[in-house]
Design a protein around this motif. Structure first.
Motif, PDB file in Angstrom:
ATOM      1  N   PRO A   1      64.421 -35.054 -39.145  1.00  0.00           N
ATOM      2  CA  PRO A   1      64.081 -36.462 -38.899  1.00  0.00           C
ATOM      3  C   PRO A   1      65.114 -37.422 -39.492  1.00  0.00           C
ATOM      4  CG  PRO A   1      62.137 -35.262 -39.632  1.00  0.00           C
ATOM      5  CD  PRO A   1      63.309 -34.338 -39.818  1.00  0.00           C
ATOM      6  N   VAL A   2      65.636 -37.097 -40.668  1.00  0.00           N
ATOM      7  CA  VAL A   2      66.582 -37.998 -41.330  1.00  0.00           C
ATOM      8  C   VAL A   2      67.875 -38.117 -40.537  1.00  0.00           C
ATOM      9  CG1 VAL A   2      67.988 -38.353 -43.400  1.00  0.00           C
ATOM     10  CG2 VAL A   2      65.610 -37.597 -43.620  1.00  0.00           C
TER      11      VAL A   2
ATOM     12  N   ASP B   1      67.199 -39.864 -37.200  1.00  0.00           N
ATOM     13  CA  ASP B   1      66.984 -41.290 -37.442  1.00  0.00           C
ATOM     14  C   ASP B   1      68.314 -42.017 -37.622  1.00  0.00           C
ATOM     15  OD1 ASP B   1      65.005 -43.560 -38.426  1.00  0.00           O
ATOM     16  OD2 ASP B   1      66.649 -43.484 -39.865  1.00  0.00           O
TER      17      ASP B   1
ATOM     18  N   PHE C   1      69.937 -42.503 -34.281  1.00  0.00           N
ATOM     19  CA  PHE C   1      69.311 -43.599 -33.542  1.00  0.00           C
ATOM     20  C   PHE C   1      69.795 -44.958 -34.057  1.00  0.00           C
ATOM     21  CE2 PHE C   1      65.868 -40.740 -31.952  1.00  0.00           C
ATOM     22  CZ  PHE C   1      65.897 -41.154 -30.627  1.00  0.00           C
ATOM     23  N   GLU C   2      69.853 -45.109 -35.361  1.00  0.00           N
ATOM     24  CA  GLU C   2      70.299 -46.390 -35.919  1.00  0.00           C
ATOM     25  C   GLU C   2      71.687 -46.745 -35.410  1.00  0.00           C
ATOM     26  OE1 GLU C   2      71.380 -48.553 -40.187  1.00  0.00           O
ATOM     27  OE2 GLU C   2      70.761 -46.464 -40.158  1.00  0.00           O
TER      28      GLU C   2
ATOM     29  N   TYR D   1      63.802 -43.870 -28.797  1.00  0.00           N
ATOM     30  CA  TYR D   1      63.542 -44.118 -30.219  1.00  0.00           C
ATOM     31  C   TYR D   1      62.045 -44.259 -30.470  1.00  0.00           C
ATOM     32  CZ  TYR D   1      64.058 -46.288 -34.871  1.00  0.00           C
ATOM     33  OH  TYR D   1      63.996 -46.577 -36.207  1.00  0.00           O
TER      34      TYR D   1
ATOM     35  N   PHE E   1      60.515 -40.906 -30.540  1.00  0.00           N
ATOM     36  CA  PHE E   1      60.820 -40.263 -31.828  1.00  0.00           C
ATOM     37  C   PHE E   1      59.878 -40.760 -32.922  1.00  0.00           C
ATOM     38  CE2 PHE E   1      63.242 -41.105 -35.824  1.00  0.00           C
ATOM     39  CZ  PHE E   1      63.332 -39.792 -36.298  1.00  0.00           C
ATOM     40  N   LEU E   2      59.699 -42.071 -33.003  1.00  0.00           N
ATOM     41  CA  LEU E   2      58.830 -42.638 -34.032  1.00  0.00           C
ATOM     42  C   LEU E   2      57.386 -42.173 -33.868  1.00  0.00           C
ATOM     43  CD1 LEU E   2      60.157 -46.328 -34.199  1.00  0.00           C
ATOM     44  CD2 LEU E   2      60.625 -44.467 -35.811  1.00  0.00           C
TER      45      LEU E   2
ATOM     46  N   MET F   1      60.506 -41.526 -44.446  1.00  0.00           N
ATOM     47  CA  MET F   1      60.799 -41.995 -43.102  1.00  0.00           C
ATOM     48  C   MET F   1      60.424 -43.466 -42.929  1.00  0.00           C
ATOM     49  SD  MET F   1      62.436 -39.569 -41.946  1.00  0.00           S
ATOM     50  CE  MET F   1      62.815 -40.454 -40.437  1.00  0.00           C
TER      51      MET F   1
ATOM     52  N   HIS G   1      63.358 -45.280 -44.171  1.00  0.00           N
ATOM     53  CA  HIS G   1      64.448 -45.253 -43.188  1.00  0.00           C
ATOM     54  C   HIS G   1      64.191 -46.253 -42.066  1.00  0.00           C
ATOM     55  CE1 HIS G   1      67.102 -42.092 -44.592  1.00  0.00           C
ATOM     56  NE2 HIS G   1      66.052 -41.341 -44.888  1.00  0.00           N
ATOM     57  N   LEU G   2      62.947 -46.303 -41.583  1.00  0.00           N
ATOM     58  CA  LEU G   2      62.609 -47.253 -40.517  1.00  0.00           C
ATOM     59  C   LEU G   2      62.781 -48.686 -41.008  1.00  0.00           C
ATOM     60  CD1 LEU G   2      61.537 -48.088 -37.788  1.00  0.00           C
ATOM     61  CD2 LEU G   2      59.204 -47.601 -38.587  1.00  0.00           C
TER      62      LEU G   2
ATOM     63  N   ASN H   1      66.385 -49.490 -41.058  1.00  0.00           N
ATOM     64  CA  ASN H   1      66.878 -49.736 -39.702  1.00  0.00           C
ATOM     65  C   ASN H   1      66.547 -51.156 -39.247  1.00  0.00           C
ATOM     66  OD1 ASN H   1      67.754 -47.120 -39.659  1.00  0.00           O
ATOM     67  ND2 ASN H   1      66.181 -46.368 -38.267  1.00  0.00           N
TER      68      ASN H   1
END
Length: 430
Positions: free
Chosen positions: A169-170, A173, A176-177, A198, A201-202, A211, A214-215, A218
């Motif tokens: 996931p990291v 992610d 995606f960013e 995206y 994925f979320l 996570m 991370h979100l 982003n």
């Protein structure tokens, strides 16, 4: 860092590999092999390094060399990691994994040209490896090759889109960013398709604290692109979606999301002639104070931010009672911005003079060389000037350069750069 892949490889069958490697060593050394892999799984990389050195003194095995190289990477010993994986790539140039880890060390050493050359030589990969795409994409971005960089990050996203598999996931992610930010800055019309992936994925991953962070990170990064005018409604769509799904439950992450809404509102009230330049400056100073990151500013800069916010709060005690319609309009049209300042506005409404005195008390903690009357007189003088400031044109960018512009560069009948397929005048240009 990249624990899953750097340690266990793509298969993740770490202990199976440990048993196979142990059988290649004398009986009395086999326990060292198992301990080295166990230490890697527990992220005790100093122990991994010590055990691997002992094992390599007995017999040189590429698996142990790789494990030692990984331990260097995870400890930040990039020169040593680079040497370890350089030796491995020379001994077995056909092994893609060695090249990828060698590139990872060289990226940290900022040898981007070397990384690009090395990774280009093994493209396309014989077997999927996410570190390849993230390393290559990051390297190309550092070299200013943004279109190629975007394609590498998309390759990582494409694997998820086609298989539904989230290997890390990291790492995904991060891909995606970078992908979404490049879509926007390049204006390539691919953002709508990529943001939908995206969202998938979320919805699929577990929203752990990591996570969520991370979100939130982003969202903070995406907010910096709102000076690209056509992206503003798309940013609002993103944060509205995140809020509606309840992805962010951690207090810090929720605060970042709220900050995203206030940031979006700030671009609109900047152009809104019903919000004065004075009120806008107050809101900006309040926002900076509320959302400043701990440790980001020096003690002196932190004090400056506090003083600016308090000064404009004092000014607002004089301004708000004379501009009730504007404050009501702010509450109706910009609810997140108003909510950040609700307490002050409500206190002013009840007792403007008393609130001003409270703010003055706080200011005196910073202005210790001034008495109350002198400070009040100084504030009255500067307030007169502050309330006369006029609005400046908003800074607009197309993602390539910044300049002052009131009208969009895109023609009214041109396709909208957001990728919707509509004409600009029927989409973001409305």
């Amino acid at each position: 860092m990249y624990k899953v892949f750097t340690i266990a490889g793509q298969d993740g069958k770490m202990m199976q590999e440990a048993r196979e490697v142990a059988m290649k060593y004398p009986f009395h050394m086999q326990i060292n092999v198992m301990e080295a892999y166990q230490a890697a799984e527990e992220e005790d990389f100093e122990k991994v390094e010590t055990l691997c050195r002992t094992l390599l003194d007995c017999a040189v095995m590429p698996e142990i060399q790789r494990l030692l190289g990984v331990s260097y990477l995870m400890q930040g010993k990039m020169q040593m990691a680079e040497k370890a994986f350089s030796d491995l790539t020379k001994a077995a140039p056909e092994v893609e994994d060695y090249h990828i880890h060698h590139a990872l060390a060289n990226i940290e050493l900022r040898r981007f040209e070397e990384v690009a050359d090395e990774l280009e030589k093994i493209y396309p990969l014989q077997e999927y490896h996410p570190l390849y795409y993230t390393c290559y994409g990051e390297c190309l971005q550092q070299l200013g090759r943004r279109k190629q960089s975007r394609e590498m990050f998309y390759k990582e996203v494409e694997f998820f889109a086609e298989t539904g598999t989230v290997v890390s996931p990291v790492i995904l992610d991060g891909a995606f960013e970078n992908l979404l930010m490049l879509d926007v800055t390049l204006g390539n019309g691919k953002y709508p398709d990529d943001i939908r992936i995206y969202y998938d994925f979320l919805n699929q991953i577990e929203m752990t604290e990591e996570m969520q962070n991370h979100l939130a990170s982003n969202i903070a990064a995406f907010s910096t692109m709102m000076n690209i005018k056509w992206y503003q409604p798309l940013f609002l769509e993103l944060i509205t979606y995140v809020k509606s799904k309840g992805f962010l439950s951690e207090p810090g992450a929720q605060e970042t999301l709220d900050s995203g809404f206030t940031s979006w509102e700030s671009y609109h009230y900047h152009e809104d002639r019903r919000i004065s330049a004075f009120t806008e400056t107050f809101l900006n100073s309040s926002h900076q104070q509320r959302y400043e990151e701990p440790g980001l500013f020096s003690e002196g800069e932190h004090s400056r931010i506090q003083i600016a916010a308090l000064t404009y709060s004092w000014y607002m005690c004089l301004y708000a009672p004379m501009h009730i319609e504007e404050i009501d309009y702010l509450r109706e049209q910009y609810p997140y911005t108003y909510a950040d300042n609700r307490t002050l506005f409500e206190k002013i409404q009840k007792d403007a003079q008393g609130t001003a005195e409270e703010v003055l008390d706080e200011l005196l903690k910073f202005e210790k060389d001034m008495n109350r009357q002198r400070l009040r007189s100084a504030l009255l003088e500067t307030y007169a000037k502050a309330s006369m400031v006029k609005k400046e044109p908003v800074q607009i960018t197309d993602g390539m350069e910044s300049y002052k512009r009131i009208q969009p560069k895109v023609g009214r009948n041109d396709p909208c750069p957001c990728g919707s397929g509509k004409k600009y005048k029927k989409c973001c240009g409305r």
